[in-house]
Design a protein around this motif. Structure first.
Motif, PDB file in Angstrom:
ATOM      1  N   GLY A 159     -25.647  52.756 -12.607  1.00 54.18           N
ATOM      2  CA  GLY A 159     -26.207  51.766 -13.526  1.00 54.18           C
ATOM      3  C   GLY A 159     -25.434  50.475 -13.616  1.00 54.18           C
ATOM      4  O   GLY A 159     -25.647  49.678 -14.521  1.00 54.18           O
ATOM      5  N   ASP A 160     -24.535  50.226 -12.658  1.00 60.37           N
ATOM      6  CA  ASP A 160     -23.693  49.033 -12.701  1.00 60.37           C
ATOM      7  C   ASP A 160     -24.418  47.806 -12.172  1.00 60.37           C
ATOM      8  O   ASP A 160     -25.063  47.856 -11.139  1.00 60.37           O
ATOM      9  CB  ASP A 160     -22.432  49.266 -11.855  1.00 60.37           C
ATOM     10  N   HIS A 161     -24.286  46.702 -12.887  1.00 60.97           N
ATOM     11  CA  HIS A 161     -24.698  45.393 -12.390  1.00 60.97           C
ATOM     12  C   HIS A 161     -23.438  44.665 -11.938  1.00 60.97           C
ATOM     13  O   HIS A 161     -22.429  44.643 -12.648  1.00 60.97           O
ATOM     14  CB  HIS A 161     -25.405  44.583 -13.483  1.00 60.97           C
ATOM     15  N   PHE A 162     -23.527  44.097 -10.758  1.00 61.16           N
ATOM     16  CA  PHE A 162     -22.398  43.408 -10.137  1.00 61.16           C
ATOM     17  C   PHE A 162     -22.816  41.972  -9.864  1.00 61.16           C
ATOM     18  O   PHE A 162     -23.907  41.725  -9.357  1.00 61.16           O
ATOM     19  CB  PHE A 162     -22.037  44.138  -8.835  1.00 61.16           C
ATOM     20  N   PHE A 163     -21.949  41.025 -10.236  1.00 60.33           N
ATOM     21  CA  PHE A 163     -22.230  39.611 -10.051  1.00 60.33           C
ATOM     22  C   PHE A 163     -21.115  38.984  -9.221  1.00 60.33           C
ATOM     23  O   PHE A 163     -19.940  39.291  -9.419  1.00 60.33           O
ATOM     24  CB  PHE A 163     -22.305  38.896 -11.406  1.00 60.33           C
ATOM     25  N   THR A 164     -21.501  38.088  -8.321  1.00 59.94           N
ATOM     26  CA  THR A 164     -20.518  37.389  -7.508  1.00 59.94           C
ATOM     27  C   THR A 164     -21.049  36.023  -7.108  1.00 59.94           C
ATOM     28  O   THR A 164     -22.266  35.822  -7.025  1.00 59.94           O
ATOM     29  CB  THR A 164     -20.133  38.197  -6.248  1.00 59.94           C
ATOM     30  N   THR A 165     -20.140  35.117  -6.844  1.00 60.03           N
ATOM     31  CA  THR A 165     -20.502  33.791  -6.338  1.00 60.03           C
ATOM     32  C   THR A 165     -20.322  33.726  -4.821  1.00 60.03           C
ATOM     33  O   THR A 165     -20.596  32.700  -4.215  1.00 60.03           O
ATOM     34  CB  THR A 165     -19.645  32.700  -6.999  1.00 60.03           C
ATOM     35  N   SER A 166     -19.881  34.800  -4.213  1.00 59.37           N
ATOM     36  CA  SER A 166     -19.596  34.850  -2.779  1.00 59.37           C
ATOM     37  C   SER A 166     -20.708  35.577  -2.022  1.00 59.37           C
ATOM     38  O   SER A 166     -20.970  36.756  -2.286  1.00 59.37           O
ATOM     39  CB  SER A 166     -18.262  35.566  -2.548  1.00 59.37           C
ATOM     40  N   ALA A 167     -21.322  34.905  -1.065  1.00 63.31           N
ATOM     41  CA  ALA A 167     -22.344  35.545  -0.238  1.00 63.31           C
ATOM     42  C   ALA A 167     -21.734  36.677   0.580  1.00 63.31           C
ATOM     43  O   ALA A 167     -22.367  37.725   0.770  1.00 63.31           O
ATOM     44  CB  ALA A 167     -23.020  34.522   0.676  1.00 63.31           C
ATOM     45  N   ALA A 168     -20.498  36.510   1.044  1.00 58.91           N
ATOM     46  CA  ALA A 168     -19.833  37.562   1.817  1.00 58.91           C
ATOM     47  C   ALA A 168     -19.584  38.798   0.952  1.00 58.91           C
ATOM     48  O   ALA A 168     -19.792  39.931   1.405  1.00 58.91           O
ATOM     49  CB  ALA A 168     -18.521  37.046   2.402  1.00 58.91           C
ATOM     50  N   GLU A 169     -19.145  38.595  -0.300  1.00 56.79           N
ATOM     51  CA  GLU A 169     -18.918  39.727  -1.200  1.00 56.79           C
ATOM     52  C   GLU A 169     -20.247  40.406  -1.543  1.00 56.79           C
ATOM     53  O   GLU A 169     -20.324  41.630  -1.617  1.00 56.79           O
ATOM     54  CB  GLU A 169     -18.187  39.283  -2.466  1.00 56.79           C
ATOM     55  N   ARG A 170     -21.286  39.620  -1.747  1.00 59.99           N
ATOM     56  CA  ARG A 170     -22.627  40.158  -2.001  1.00 59.99           C
ATOM     57  C   ARG A 170     -23.063  41.054  -0.844  1.00 59.99           C
ATOM     58  O   ARG A 170     -23.482  42.188  -1.047  1.00 59.99           O
ATOM     59  CB  ARG A 170     -23.622  39.004  -2.170  1.00 59.99           C
ATOM     60  N   ASP A 171     -22.944  40.534   0.380  1.00 60.56           N
ATOM     61  CA  ASP A 171     -23.377  41.283   1.563  1.00 60.56           C
ATOM     62  C   ASP A 171     -22.551  42.546   1.759  1.00 60.56           C
ATOM     63  O   ASP A 171     -23.079  43.590   2.150  1.00 60.56           O
ATOM     64  CB  ASP A 171     -23.304  40.396   2.803  1.00 60.56           C
ATOM     65  N   ASN A 172     -21.257  42.490   1.470  1.00 63.11           N
ATOM     66  CA  ASN A 172     -20.382  43.661   1.577  1.00 63.11           C
ATOM     67  C   ASN A 172     -20.766  44.719   0.540  1.00 63.11           C
ATOM     68  O   ASN A 172     -20.783  45.917   0.850  1.00 63.11           O
ATOM     69  CB  ASN A 172     -18.921  43.248   1.411  1.00 63.11           C
ATOM     70  N   ALA A 173     -21.068  44.294  -0.685  1.00 59.97           N
ATOM     71  CA  ALA A 173     -21.457  45.238  -1.736  1.00 59.97           C
ATOM     72  C   ALA A 173     -22.732  45.987  -1.353  1.00 59.97           C
ATOM     73  O   ALA A 173     -22.878  47.176  -1.641  1.00 59.97           O
ATOM     74  CB  ALA A 173     -21.646  44.513  -3.069  1.00 59.97           C
ATOM     75  N   VAL A 174     -23.641  45.303  -0.661  1.00 58.84           N
ATOM     76  CA  VAL A 174     -24.883  45.934  -0.207  1.00 58.84           C
ATOM     77  C   VAL A 174     -24.600  46.889   0.948  1.00 58.84           C
ATOM     78  O   VAL A 174     -25.003  48.057   0.926  1.00 58.84           O
ATOM     79  CB  VAL A 174     -25.920  44.856   0.206  1.00 58.84           C
ATOM     80  N   ALA A 175     -23.879  46.402   1.960  1.00 60.72           N
ATOM     81  CA  ALA A 175     -23.657  47.185   3.185  1.00 60.72           C
ATOM     82  C   ALA A 175     -22.712  48.363   2.984  1.00 60.72           C
ATOM     83  O   ALA A 175     -22.946  49.450   3.509  1.00 60.72           O
ATOM     84  CB  ALA A 175     -23.118  46.276   4.282  1.00 60.72           C
ATOM     85  N   VAL A 176     -21.644  48.169   2.212  1.00 65.64           N
ATOM     86  CA  VAL A 176     -20.608  49.193   2.091  1.00 65.64           C
ATOM     87  C   VAL A 176     -20.786  50.085   0.871  1.00 65.64           C
ATOM     88  O   VAL A 176     -20.585  51.294   0.947  1.00 65.64           O
ATOM     89  CB  VAL A 176     -19.204  48.530   2.077  1.00 65.64           C
ATOM     90  N   PHE A 177     -21.172  49.502  -0.254  1.00 64.02           N
ATOM     91  CA  PHE A 177     -21.197  50.260  -1.510  1.00 64.02           C
ATOM     92  C   PHE A 177     -22.597  50.650  -1.973  1.00 64.02           C
ATOM     93  O   PHE A 177     -22.744  51.334  -2.983  1.00 64.02           O
ATOM     94  CB  PHE A 177     -20.467  49.486  -2.605  1.00 64.02           C
ATOM     95  N   GLY A 178     -23.629  50.185  -1.290  1.00 60.26           N
ATOM     96  CA  GLY A 178     -24.990  50.595  -1.619  1.00 60.26           C
ATOM     97  C   GLY A 178     -25.664  49.834  -2.741  1.00 60.26           C
ATOM     98  O   GLY A 178     -26.688  50.281  -3.263  1.00 60.26           O
ATOM     99  N   TYR A 179     -25.116  48.693  -3.135  1.00 61.69           N
ATOM    100  CA  TYR A 179     -25.767  47.882  -4.162  1.00 61.69           C
ATOM    101  C   TYR A 179     -27.082  47.325  -3.630  1.00 61.69           C
ATOM    102  O   TYR A 179     -27.233  47.107  -2.419  1.00 61.69           O
ATOM    103  CB  TYR A 179     -24.871  46.721  -4.602  1.00 61.69           C
ATOM    104  N   VAL A 180     -28.009  47.059  -4.533  1.00 58.58           N
ATOM    105  CA  VAL A 180     -29.274  46.418  -4.207  1.00 58.58           C
ATOM    106  C   VAL A 180     -29.191  44.980  -4.699  1.00 58.58           C
ATOM    107  O   VAL A 180     -28.868  44.736  -5.874  1.00 58.58           O
ATOM    108  CB  VAL A 180     -30.455  47.151  -4.880  1.00 58.58           C
TER     109      VAL A 180
END
Length: 158
Positions: A128-149
């Motif tokens: 149920g975690d919401h994650f916010f970032t200003t970095s496109a690289a961090e966004r893409d990593n959170a999706v690819a590695v940690f399964g965030y949508v």
């Protein structure tokens, strides 16, 4: 061109130095923390709160919001869902969640507003975690590695 003027909080580079509203009090820093047990990412303008109650500070002044209203800005609300996690939205009704904790500051709704950058919003359904970032690289990593949508841009911040 008009001569430079004293900088004020108005989304304009009044003093013509290349920076918007670079005078104290225009913006508030938002700190990002992580809860060591639940994995919740938590965002607050209070540095003490960012380091309280099991949260470990990840980034002080991770991004900035305007402290007061301006044309083109809307309140950015902190909400608390029944599952025990916080999330953040432009919606004053907190997207139907019952607990609205109030506005943290003001966020831009249009790309490029006074030098702002996108604030990406992601969600992890397993906890149920919401994650916010200003970095496109961090966004893409959170999706690819940690399964965030990736849910889209929450707004524009500084």
């Amino acid at each position: 061109a008009p001569p430079p003027q004293a900088e004020s909080c108005n989304l304009v580079d009044d003093d013509c130095n290349g920076s918007f509203d670079d005078v104290g009090g225009c913006r508030v820093g938002v700190h990002r923390s992580l809860h060591s047990v639940t994995g919740e990412h938590f965002y607050t303008t209070d540095l003490g709160e960012a380091q309280c109650c099991g949260f470990m500070l990840e980034n002080a002044d991770f991004y900035r919001l305007y402290a007061g209203p301006q044309a083109g800005l809307v309140p950015f609300y902190r909400c608390y869902n029944p599952g025990g996690f916080h999330f953040y939205t432009q919606d004053p009704g907190c997207e139907g969640v019952p607990v609205v904790e109030g506005a943290m500051g003001y966020i831009a709704t249009a790309e490029g507003t006074a030098g702002s950058v996108p604030l990406f919003r992601l969600y992890l359904g397993t906890n149920g975690d919401h994650f916010f970032t200003t970095s496109a690289a961090e966004r893409d990593n959170a999706v690819a590695v940690f399964g965030y949508v990736y849910e889209g841009v929450a707004g524009y911040v500084w």
